[in-house]
Design an enzyme around this catalytic site. Structure first.
Site, PDB file in Angstrom:
ATOM      1  N   HIS A 225       0.875  -1.191   0.000  1.00 29.65           N
ATOM      2  CA  HIS A 225       0.000   0.000   0.000  1.00 29.65           C
ATOM      3  C   HIS A 225       0.906   1.232   0.000  1.00 29.65           C
ATOM      4  CE1 HIS A 225      -3.443   2.461   0.648  1.00 29.65           C
ATOM      5  NE2 HIS A 225      -3.754   2.144   1.897  1.00 29.65           N
ATOM      6  N   HIS A 264      -2.534  -2.501  -9.608  1.00 27.80           N
ATOM      7  CA  HIS A 264      -3.551  -1.913  -8.726  1.00 27.80           C
ATOM      8  C   HIS A 264      -4.785  -2.789  -8.732  1.00 27.80           C
ATOM      9  CE1 HIS A 264      -6.200   1.073  -6.896  1.00 27.80           C
ATOM     10  NE2 HIS A 264      -5.088   1.610  -6.459  1.00 27.80           N
ATOM     11  N   ASP A 321       2.585   5.409  -6.815  1.00 31.46           N
ATOM     12  CA  ASP A 321       3.826   5.308  -6.050  1.00 31.46           C
ATOM     13  C   ASP A 321       5.075   5.203  -6.923  1.00 31.46           C
ATOM     14  OD1 ASP A 321       2.745   5.446  -3.477  1.00 31.46           O
ATOM     15  OD2 ASP A 321       2.025   3.392  -3.650  1.00 31.46           O
TER      16      ASP A 321
HETATM   17  N1  CMC Z   1       4.789  -6.623 -10.420  1.00 31.93           N
HETATM   18  C1  CMC Z   1       4.715  -7.843 -10.975  1.00 31.93           C
HETATM   19  N2  CMC Z   1       3.598  -8.604 -10.967  1.00 31.93           N
HETATM   20  C2  CMC Z   1       2.524  -8.082 -10.359  1.00 31.93           C
HETATM   21  C3  CMC Z   1       2.515  -6.811  -9.774  1.00 31.93           C
HETATM   22  C4  CMC Z   1       3.710  -6.074  -9.816  1.00 31.93           C
HETATM   23  N3  CMC Z   1       3.787  -4.861  -9.250  1.00 31.93           N
HETATM   24  N4  CMC Z   1       1.311  -6.556  -9.245  1.00 31.93           N
HETATM   25  C5  CMC Z   1       0.570  -7.652  -9.494  1.00 31.93           C
HETATM   26  N5  CMC Z   1       1.294  -8.576 -10.157  1.00 31.93           N
HETATM   27  C6  CMC Z   1       0.844  -9.896 -10.596  1.00 31.93           C
HETATM   28  C7  CMC Z   1       0.833 -10.824  -9.386  1.00 31.93           C
HETATM   29  O1  CMC Z   1       2.071 -11.463  -9.209  1.00 31.93           O
HETATM   30  C8  CMC Z   1      -0.285 -11.752  -9.759  1.00 31.93           C
HETATM   31  O2  CMC Z   1       0.213 -12.678 -10.692  1.00 31.93           O
HETATM   32  P1  CMC Z   1      -0.305 -14.202 -10.718  1.00 31.93           P
HETATM   33  O3  CMC Z   1      -1.775 -14.108 -11.031  1.00 31.93           O
HETATM   34  O4  CMC Z   1       0.515 -14.836 -11.784  1.00 31.93           O
HETATM   35  O5  CMC Z   1      -0.033 -14.740  -9.343  1.00 31.93           O
HETATM   36  C9  CMC Z   1      -1.287 -10.861 -10.477  1.00 31.93           C
HETATM   37  O6  CMC Z   1      -0.508  -9.784 -11.011  1.00 31.93           O
HETATM   38  C10 CMC Z   1      -2.357 -10.295  -9.557  1.00 31.93           C
HETATM   39  O7  CMC Z   1      -1.712  -9.633  -8.467  1.00 31.93           O
HETATM   40  P2  CMC Z   1      -2.315  -9.522  -7.024  1.00 31.93           P
HETATM   41  O8  CMC Z   1      -1.255  -9.121  -6.064  1.00 31.93           O
HETATM   42  O9  CMC Z   1      -3.087 -10.755  -6.712  1.00 31.93           O
HETATM   43  O10 CMC Z   1      -3.335  -8.321  -7.255  1.00 31.93           O
HETATM   44  P3  CMC Z   1      -4.105  -7.524  -6.140  1.00 31.93           P
HETATM   45  O11 CMC Z   1      -5.211  -6.833  -6.819  1.00 31.93           O
HETATM   46  O12 CMC Z   1      -4.406  -8.420  -5.002  1.00 31.93           O
HETATM   47  O13 CMC Z   1      -3.009  -6.486  -5.608  1.00 31.93           O
HETATM   48  C11 CMC Z   1      -1.481  -4.712  -5.582  1.00 31.93           C
HETATM   49  C12 CMC Z   1      -2.857  -5.187  -6.050  1.00 31.93           C
HETATM   50  C13 CMC Z   1      -1.391  -3.191  -5.712  1.00 31.93           C
HETATM   51  C14 CMC Z   1      -1.283  -5.043  -4.092  1.00 31.93           C
HETATM   52  C15 CMC Z   1      -0.398  -5.399  -6.429  1.00 31.93           C
HETATM   53  O14 CMC Z   1      -0.518  -4.995  -7.783  1.00 31.93           O
HETATM   54  C16 CMC Z   1       0.992  -5.117  -5.918  1.00 31.93           C
HETATM   55  O15 CMC Z   1       1.453  -5.803  -4.999  1.00 31.93           O
HETATM   56  N6  CMC Z   1       1.697  -4.077  -6.503  1.00 31.93           N
HETATM   57  C17 CMC Z   1       2.993  -3.705  -5.970  1.00 31.93           C
HETATM   58  C18 CMC Z   1       2.829  -2.829  -4.735  1.00 31.93           C
HETATM   59  C19 CMC Z   1       2.339  -1.455  -5.062  1.00 31.93           C
HETATM   60  O16 CMC Z   1       2.822  -0.802  -5.967  1.00 31.93           O
HETATM   61  N7  CMC Z   1       1.371  -0.967  -4.248  1.00 31.93           N
HETATM   62  C20 CMC Z   1       0.817   0.361  -4.378  1.00 31.93           C
HETATM   63  C21 CMC Z   1      -0.591   0.330  -4.867  1.00 31.93           C
HETATM   64  S1  CMC Z   1      -1.239   1.950  -5.353  1.00 31.93           S
HETATM   65  C22 CMC Z   1      -1.134   2.983  -3.996  1.00 31.93           C
HETATM   66  C23 CMC Z   1      -1.598   2.434  -2.704  1.00 31.93           C
HETATM   67  O17 CMC Z   1      -2.591   1.732  -2.612  1.00 31.93           O
HETATM   68  O18 CMC Z   1      -0.944   2.752  -1.721  1.00 31.93           O
END
Ligand code: CMC
Length: 385
Positions: A225, A264, A321
């Site tokens: 986050h 996201h 971010d």
């Molecule tokens: N890099 C590489 N792969 C990714 C990324 C990433 N940044 N984000 C998601 N994926 C892949 C993930 O590995 C998964 O792949 P698979 O289906 O093969 O296992 C798929 O995409 C779905 O990801 P998820 O984590 O299950 O998706 P989610 O909707 O639960 O999580 C998220 C959203 C923001 C937590 C995630 O995209 C993430 O961890 N991003 C990196 C952290 C980040 O930048 N967070 C800031 C978010 S915006 C501002 C805020 O909220 O503070």
């Protein structure tokens, strides 16, 4: 219901609506964001953090008189109680600034002599006090971490200017104040994200506003986050040379590592806030240090590679971010202060959502599917193997 009788479990509450709200619209398909109906592009271009706070809290853009009176309330609330300064002095160098922030904000309830007044108007006043004091707390944490002492707020300065002044002890440049104001506007609100939801869960028990937002601060800390901005910059620093970018990203993805600052839950296209930050970063370049130029070059190459690899196919695009780090570096901000700054901005969103939710409060109490054993025999401690 699956064949084994277990219910469908919405891990991470994916796709679950938790409230009917009039505060914020995130259109994840079109890549649009609105606060109270106003697009983030319009607000970023024309508004100030103070005006945006008024809009988010009270539901309409203020008149001149309303804005002046709101600003005065914020200015009057800036000084910190001595005990809160003591908490910061004691902890600032010993722990992560988000932990110090959590403790200092929690301590503020000791100075609220109307804690039993839970009316909407009392909570709105509390919200204004929190917006103002969070900025002073974050600035003071940054100041103590660098070995400085408490700087009295300056009532002639705007919210963003004063935060930088209390943090650095010198009046900021126009450029830095404007950049921080923009970053505060962009981070102010984002619907039912994890920290806002956490705020609502705590407050839905009818705990007070301080307890609720302290929970929000705790949730914001994590790298999935708010902490993603720090993690993204650390990655850029580790990459070091723009020519290393593609190899680094390639290996990280092969290792199934996430690249922070991408992806996201709601946006399946470019986060409009990331686009605004990127455009600002690009417009700064001419007068920037070599460090900012290098970080920007790395960020641009990483962005291109991620979009080529995962953008259109997997809906993983830059989020707010990703480009934030180089902007903060250009302002001379220490990396560990990025997430506290995010909190100092998002406080308005937490308060507005909490106050709105309390109008029609229902305690959050989701279900958990129990899949463990039942009716086990109790064996006295001495007889256990
Ligand atoms: N890099 C590489 N792969 C990714 C990324 C990433 N940044 N984000 C998601 N994926 C892949 C993930 O590995 C998964 O792949 P698979 O289906 O093969 O296992 C798929 O995409 C779905 O990801 P998820 O984590 O299950 O998706 P989610 O909707 O639960 O999580 C998220 C959203 C923001 C937590 C995630 O995209 C993430 O961890 N991003 C990196 C952290 C980040 O930048 N967070 C800031 C978010 S915006 C501002 C805020 O909220 O503070």
């Amino acid at each position: 219901m699956p064949d084994n009788g277990a219910p469908v479990i919405n891990y991470g509450l994916v796709g679950v609506y938790i409230a009917d709200s009039k505060i914020c619209k995130v259109d994840g398909t079109a890549g649009r964001l609105y606060y109270r109906g106003y697009s983030i592009d319009l607000l970023a271009k024309n508004s100030s953090y103070e005006e945006v706070c008024y809009l988010i809290l009270y539901g309409h853009l203020p008149t001149n008189e309303e804005l002046d009176s709101f600003k005065k309330k914020l200015i009057d609330a800036r000084p910190l109680p001595d005990m809160v300064i003591d908490v910061i002095e004691e902890f600032a160098k010993k722990q992560d600034p988000m932990d110090t922030l959590r403790s200092a904000v929690s301590a503020l309830s000791a100075y609220d002599n109307k804690m039993d007044d839970r009316t909407e108007s009392a909570n709105l006043d509390r919200g204004v006090n929190l917006i103002s004091k969070m900025a002073s707390i974050v600035a003071t944490i940054g100041r103590y971490r660098r070995g400085g002492g408490y700087v009295q707020p300056d009532s002639s300065l705007s919210h963003a200017e004063n935060l930088l002044y209390m943090m650095n002890g010198t009046k900021p440049s126009q450029k830095d104040a404007k950049l921080l104001d923009l970053m505060l506007i962009l981070h102010a609100e984002h619907s039912s994200n994890a920290s806002t939801f956490s705020t609502l869960v705590a407050g839905s028990t009818l705990a007070d506003l301080y307890s609720a937002v302290t929970s929000g601060i705790a949730a914001l800390k994590g790298p999935l986050h708010g902490g993603a901005d720090e993690a993204a910059l650390k990655m850029m620093k580790t990459i070091g040379d723009p020519d290393n970018t593609e190899t680094y990203i390639d290996e990280a993805l092969k290792g199934k590592n996430k690249i922070m600052g991408f992806g996201h839950r709601v946006y399946k296209t470019y986060d409009p806030r990331a686009m605004i930050i990127k455009n600002d970063l690009m417009s700064l370049q001419e007068n920037e240090s070599q460090e900012v130029k290098t970080l920007t070059a790395i960020a641009l190459r990483a962005e291109k590679m991620m979009i080529d690899r995962l953008g259109k196919t997997h809906g993983i695009w830059p989020n707010i971010d990703f480009f934030a780090g180089p902007i903060y570096v250009s302002m001379g901000m220490s990396i560990e202060m990025f997430t506290p700054i995010f909190a100092a901005s998002r406080i308005v969103g937490w308060c507005a959502h909490m106050i709105e939710y309390w109008k029609d409060n229902r305690i959050f109490r989701p279900l958990e599917y129990y899949s463990g054993p039942l009716d086990l025999q109790y064996v006295p401690v001495g007889e256990r193997k």
